[in-house]
Design a protein around this motif. Structure first.
Motif, short mmCIF file in Angstrom:
data_model
loop_
_atom_site.label_atom_id
_atom_site.label_comp_id
_atom_site.label_asym_id
_atom_site.label_seq_id
_atom_site.Cartn_x
_atom_site.Cartn_y
_atom_site.Cartn_z
N ASP A 16 0.85 -1.20 0.00
CA ASP A 16 0.00 0.00 0.00
C ASP A 16 0.88 1.25 0.00
OD1 ASP A 16 -1.51 2.20 1.19
OD2 ASP A 16 -3.00 0.74 1.87
N ASP A 30 -0.35 4.41 -0.75
CA ASP A 30 -1.16 5.59 -0.43
C ASP A 30 -0.46 6.32 0.73
OD1 ASP A 30 -4.52 6.23 -0.63
OD2 ASP A 30 -3.50 6.97 1.16
N HIS A 72 -1.68 7.49 3.26
CA HIS A 72 -2.30 7.10 4.52
C HIS A 72 -2.04 5.62 4.83
CE1 HIS A 72 -4.72 10.64 3.15
NE2 HIS A 72 -4.60 10.98 4.43
N SER A 78 2.53 -1.41 4.43
CA SER A 78 2.07 -0.06 4.08
C SER A 78 3.19 0.96 4.26
CB SER A 78 0.87 0.36 4.95
OG SER A 78 0.50 1.71 4.69
N PHE A 79 3.37 1.81 3.25
CA PHE A 79 4.23 2.98 3.34
C PHE A 79 3.28 4.17 3.58
CE2 PHE A 79 8.19 1.19 1.56
CZ PHE A 79 7.71 0.01 1.02
CA CA Z 1 -0.04 3.49 2.68
#
Ligand code: CA
Ligand code: VJV
Ligand code: ZN
Length: 403
Positions: free
Chosen positions: A185, A187, A189, A208-209
């Motif tokens: 991910d 995004d 957020h 997630s980043f």
């Molecule tokens: Ca993200």
């Protein structure tokens, strides 16, 4: 005519129903389905559709959404739509349910009740399910849904512009035919809703980043949060997070992504990879505060594709609040999936061409420099030792994982 052809032995499918475009979250709400119109127009103007299998998926059924979401939440979403609501139900009950499912008065500005909303959810979720089904049936190798990627939705509540979690629904389908799915991910957020859905299983690794710190939404996704405590839980070490500060730049971003995503793919050895390509991580985004350009954002797609080695790949959208750059970014990423190179000068005949022209709008180019010329300036608050620590910490987590 323009030399764009279908590469042999590699099918890229594009799942899109233009009926999503007509939905509005309300005046001045940052989420604008119109950005999808702009994206589609740019994809068509470059002739990319000659290299894609185009699908126009129908709405997901309530039954399909119930594979993840609770019945009471779905009943609420379906009935609150003005077109489906019962005029007999009293207003007070209505308000109470709205608060329960979409947040208290202050937070529900993020998830407003708008006209035709059930149609909007079922269309974008239907497109992600269609994409997953084409991958599962081996009719596609890379399946794209730019209208999906709504990673904050929970099982029984909406959050952060997201009502139905199309990503969770798609991963559930992929899990029917493959033992492990990797979710990445990018995004700006944190991908909290997807992380939460698969927090207690080792069959999905989430990575997630995101921007993390101060009061930035949703506030989860610390480096140390890698899954449930206790190594007896199968989900332990299967949630990876890369919390970033403002202003990260192209070269740093690419290095970080190559290292961490590369290690995750090699170690976990997933059967399918789902990539959420939220475009709010671009420089100049109305809500984001990173400083990366379109090619660096697209590096994520390029890199994952280069390491996919026959694995199924699904690409979804997500955030992105400066519509002209969302369209540029997702057109570029569609071209990467399709193995096509696009010229920097936008096609003359692109509709809404004025949205892309002029100094502030990127001079009619597909790849304008986004850093510092658009939106607010966000100085780089990350440094080398911070990045090194992110890489080392995630490498350490992956030592617990066997693919
Ligand atoms: Ca993200
Ligand atoms: O920061 C928040 C929550 C608040 C309460 C609600 N107010 C409106 C904003 C502050 C604490 N929410 C974030 C949600 C971001 C969702 C991102 C979704 C995605 O990109 O990850 C995936 C699609 C937030 N940031 C900015 C706003 N909300 C915002 C909401 C508005 C608005 C302006 C900014 C809603 C309505 C209007 N303006 C008219
Ligand atoms: Zn976002």
């Amino acid at each position: 005519r323009n030399g764009i052809q279908r590469p042999v032995g590699h099918t890229v499918s594009f799942h899109y129903n233009p009926r999503v475009e007509s939905h509005h979250f309300g005046k001045s709400h940052p989420m604008k389905p119109w950005r999808l119109t702009l994206t589609k127009q740019l994809v068509l103007s470059y002739g990319l559709h000659y290299a894609l299998d185009l699908y126009r998926p129908l709405e997901a059924t309530k039954e399909e959404l119930a594979a993840y979401h609770t019945r009471e939440y779905l009943d609420f979403l379906q009935s609150i739509d003005p077109q489906h609501s019962h005029p007999s139900s009293p207003n007070t009950d209505h308000e109470q349910r709205r608060t329960a499912f979409l947040g208290s008065n202050e937070a529900n500005a993020d998830c407003p009740v708008f006209d035709g909303m059930w149609g909007y959810f079922t269309l974008y979720a239907g497109a992600s399910l269609d994409a997953a089904h084409k991958l599962v049936a081996d009719q596609s190798d890379i399946a794209i849904n730019w209208s999906g990627g709504l990673h904050h939705a929970h099982k029984g509540t909406g959050a952060g512009f997201c009502y139905i979690n199309d990503i969770v629904l798609a991963i559930q389908q992929l899990l029917l035919v493959t033992p492990r799915v990797l979710y990445i991910d990018i995004d700006v957020h944190h991908g909290d809703g997807v992380e939460e859905a698969f927090y207690y299983t080792d069959r999905v690794l989430t990575l997630s980043f995101h921007k993390y710190g101060e009061t930035f939404f949703p506030g989860t996704g610390a480096l140390e949060d890698t899954g449930p405590r206790g190594s007896h839980n199968p989900g332990a070490h299967h949630s990876l997070n890369v919390p970033l500060r403002d202003g990260i730049e192209d070269a740093e971003w690419e290095r970080l992504f190559r290292q961490i995503a590369g290690d995750a793919i090699d170690t976990y050895n997933p059967g399918a990879i789902v990539l959420q390509c939220g475009a709010d991580s671009l420089g100049g985004d109305r809500l984001g505060s990173f400083n990366i350009n379109i090619r660096a954002h697209g590096f994520a797609v390029e890199f994952v594709k280069s390491r996919a080695h026959g694995r199924k790949m699904m690409i979804v959208g997500g955030g992105g609040y400066t519509p002209r750059n969302v369209a540029r970014c997702w057109t570029h990423e569609t071209s990467i999936a399709a193995d096509v190179e696009l010229r920097n000068e936008l096609p003359m005949h692109v509709p809404y061409r004025q949205a892309f022209t002029g100094n502030e709008n990127g001079d009619g180019l597909l790849y304008p420099s986004l850093s510092n010329i658009q939106g607010k300036i966000h100085p780089n608050m990350n440094d080398q030792s911070y990045f090194d620590n992110l890489i080392a910490h995630n490498k350490e987590q992956l030592r617990y994982i066997k693919g």
